[in-house]
Write an enzyme that holds these catalytic residues in place. Structure first.
Site, PDB file in Angstrom:
ATOM      1  N   LYS A  68       0.710  -1.231  -0.049  1.00 53.33           N
ATOM      2  CA  LYS A  68      -0.089   0.013   0.034  1.00 53.33           C
ATOM      3  C   LYS A  68       0.923   1.271   0.034  1.00 53.33           C
ATOM      4  CE  LYS A  68      -4.004  -2.206   2.314  1.00 53.33           C
ATOM      5  NZ  LYS A  68      -3.124  -3.324   3.241  1.00 53.33           N
ATOM      6  N   HIS A  70       2.149   4.908  -0.662  1.00 53.45           N
ATOM      7  CA  HIS A  70       1.717   6.102  -0.960  1.00 53.45           C
ATOM      8  C   HIS A  70       2.717   7.274  -0.738  1.00 53.45           C
ATOM      9  CE1 HIS A  70      -0.951   9.529  -1.817  1.00 53.45           C
ATOM     10  NE2 HIS A  70      -1.237   9.768  -0.512  1.00 53.45           N
ATOM     11  N   GLY A  73       5.558  10.899  -6.219  1.00 56.91           N
ATOM     12  CA  GLY A  73       5.691  10.039  -7.322  1.00 56.91           C
ATOM     13  C   GLY A  73       7.079   9.316  -7.373  1.00 56.91           C
TER      14      GLY A  73
HETATM   15  O1  LIG Z   1      -9.272  -2.371   1.488  1.00 59.66           O
HETATM   16  C1  LIG Z   1      -8.374  -3.456   1.781  1.00 59.66           C
HETATM   17  C2  LIG Z   1      -7.069  -3.538   1.495  1.00 59.66           C
HETATM   18  C3  LIG Z   1      -6.512  -4.594   2.057  1.00 59.66           C
HETATM   19  N1  LIG Z   1      -6.646  -5.294   2.948  1.00 59.66           N
HETATM   20  C4  LIG Z   1      -5.925  -6.589   3.514  1.00 59.66           C
HETATM   21  O2  LIG Z   1      -6.701  -7.708   3.321  1.00 59.66           O
HETATM   22  C5  LIG Z   1      -6.251  -8.644   4.494  1.00 59.66           C
HETATM   23  C6  LIG Z   1      -7.745  -9.106   4.864  1.00 59.66           C
HETATM   24  O3  LIG Z   1      -7.567  -9.799   5.940  1.00 59.66           O
HETATM   25  P1  LIG Z   1      -8.859 -10.212   6.925  1.00 59.66           P
HETATM   26  O4  LIG Z   1      -8.230 -10.894   8.133  1.00 59.66           O
HETATM   27  O5  LIG Z   1      -9.280 -11.273   6.097  1.00 59.66           O
HETATM   28  O6  LIG Z   1      -9.987  -9.218   7.429  1.00 59.66           O
HETATM   29  C7  LIG Z   1      -5.461  -7.980   5.360  1.00 59.66           C
HETATM   30  O7  LIG Z   1      -4.218  -8.220   5.125  1.00 59.66           O
HETATM   31  C8  LIG Z   1      -5.675  -6.287   4.890  1.00 59.66           C
HETATM   32  O8  LIG Z   1      -4.642  -5.555   5.346  1.00 59.66           O
HETATM   33  C9  LIG Z   1      -8.046  -5.167   3.344  1.00 59.66           C
HETATM   34  O9  LIG Z   1      -8.580  -5.829   4.307  1.00 59.66           O
HETATM   35  N2  LIG Z   1      -8.759  -4.319   2.765  1.00 59.66           N
END
Ligand SMILES: O=c1ccn([C@@H]2O[C@H](COP(=O)(O)O)[C@@H](O)[C@H]2O)c(=O)[nH]1
Length: 237
Positions: A68, A70, A73
Site C-alpha cells: 500500500k 503512497h 511520485g
Molecule cells: O481494502 C483493503 C485492502 C487490503 N486489505 C487487507 O486484506 C487482508 C484482509 O484480512 P482479513 O483478516 O480477512 O480481514 C488484510 O491483510 C488487509 O490488510 C483489506 O482488508 N482491505
C-alpha cells in the site's frame, strides 16, 4: 491468461498476517499444496518477511506484496522498481493519481502488476466523511477506478460490494481483487464492507483475499479448501 481462465483454487489469496517469518512458514507448511497464492502485508513485511516473496516464488507460489505505497511520485517509482525485483505478482499502491502514475512508471515492462487500493474495506461512508471526503464510498471507488484505468494501472482492490459497478467501468481489462471476504458465520472484525466467498465471485471478483478466517482457524487448510470449493461452485466449475 484471461480472468475467466484462472482456476478456482488460484483465486484464493491467503493473507499471511502473522507476527514472524517462522509463523508464516509454519502456516505455509500447514496449507501445503492447497494454497497457491499468498499475500504479505505490513505485519509480516516489517517482521523481515519480504525475502519470503522470492522463496515462495521459487516454490511456484504467487505472492501479492500488499505494501500500500503512497508517497511522492518519484519515491513510489523507485519503490516499485525495487519490488519488481523481488518476484511478486501484485503490489498495491493507494489510488491517488500521482501515486498510481509513479507506480506504473516504476513497473515499466516488468511482470509485476500494480493494484490500486480504491477505498479500504474497513471504511463506510461515515468513515470517509470523518476523513474529509464528500463522496460516498461507491462514488469514490468508481472515480478512482476511472483514474486508475486511464493511468494504466493493472487492477483494483475494492470490497466485493463495488465489483459489479467496477466491471461496467473497467470491463475485463483490469483484475478485481477483493478483501472483506467472510465465510458465513465468521466474525467481521474491523471489516465493514463484506461478502461471502460465493457471493463475491458471483458478483464478478477475480481474486478473494482472506486473512483471519483462514490463519486464525483451528484447521486453516480445511477452511481454505472450503472457500475454494465455494468459489468453484459459484463459478459453476
Ligand atoms: O481494502 C483493503 C485492502 C487490503 N486489505 C487487507 O486484506 C487482508 C484482509 O484480512 P482479513 O483478516 O480477512 O480481514 C488484510 O491483510 C488487509 O490488510 C483489506 O482488508 N482491505
Amino acid at each position: 491468461m484471461t480472468p475467466a481462465e484462472i482456476a478456482p483454487k488460484d483465486r484464493l489469496i491467503v493473507a499471511l498476517d502473522l507476527p514472524s517469518v517462522d509463523a508464516a512458514e509454519a502456516m505455509i507448511a500447514r496449507l501445503g499444496d492447497s494454497v497457491t497464492f499468498y499475500k504479505i502485508g505490513y505485519q509480516l513485511a516489517y517482521a523481515g518477511g519480504l525475502p519470503l516473496i522470492g522463496k515462495l516464488a521459487d516454490k511456484g507460489k504467487k505472492v501479492f506484496a500488499d505494501l500500500k505505497m503512497h508517497d511522492i511520485g518519484n519515491t513510489v517509482t523507485r519503490g516499485v522498481e525495487s519490488v519488481a525485483k523481488l518476484g511478486a505478482t501484485f503490489v498495491t499502491v493507494h489510488a491517488y493519481p500521482q501515486t498510481m502514475k509513479g507506480a506504473v512508471e516504476g513497473r515499466g515492462s516488468a511482470s509485476l502488476k500494480i493494484l490500486a487500493v480504491t477505498v479500504l474495506t474497513s471504511y463506510n461512508d461515515d468513515d470517509l466523511h470523518a476523513a474529509g471526503y464528500r463522496l460516498s464510498v461507491s462514488e469514490l471507488v468508481e472515480a478512482r477506478a476511472q483514474q486508475a484505468q486511464v493511468l494504466g494501472v493493472d487492477g483494483l482492490v475494492s470490497s466485493p460490494e463495488e465489483v459489479g459497478a467496477l466491471r461496467k467501468i473497467v470491463g475485463h481489462q483490469m483484475s478485481l481483487v477483493t478483501p472483506g471476504i467472510r465465510p458465513a458465520g465468521s466474525a467481521s472484525g474491523d471489516q465493514k464492507r463484506i461478502m461471502t466467498p460465493g457471493r463475491a465471485i458471483a458478483a464478478g471478483a477475480d481474486y478473494l483475499v482472506v486473512g483471519r478466517p483462514v490463519v486464525e482457524a483451528a484447521d486453516p487448510k480445511a477452511i481454505a479448501e472450503a472457500i475454494q470449493a465455494e468459489i468453484a461452485q459459484a463459478l459453476g466449475a
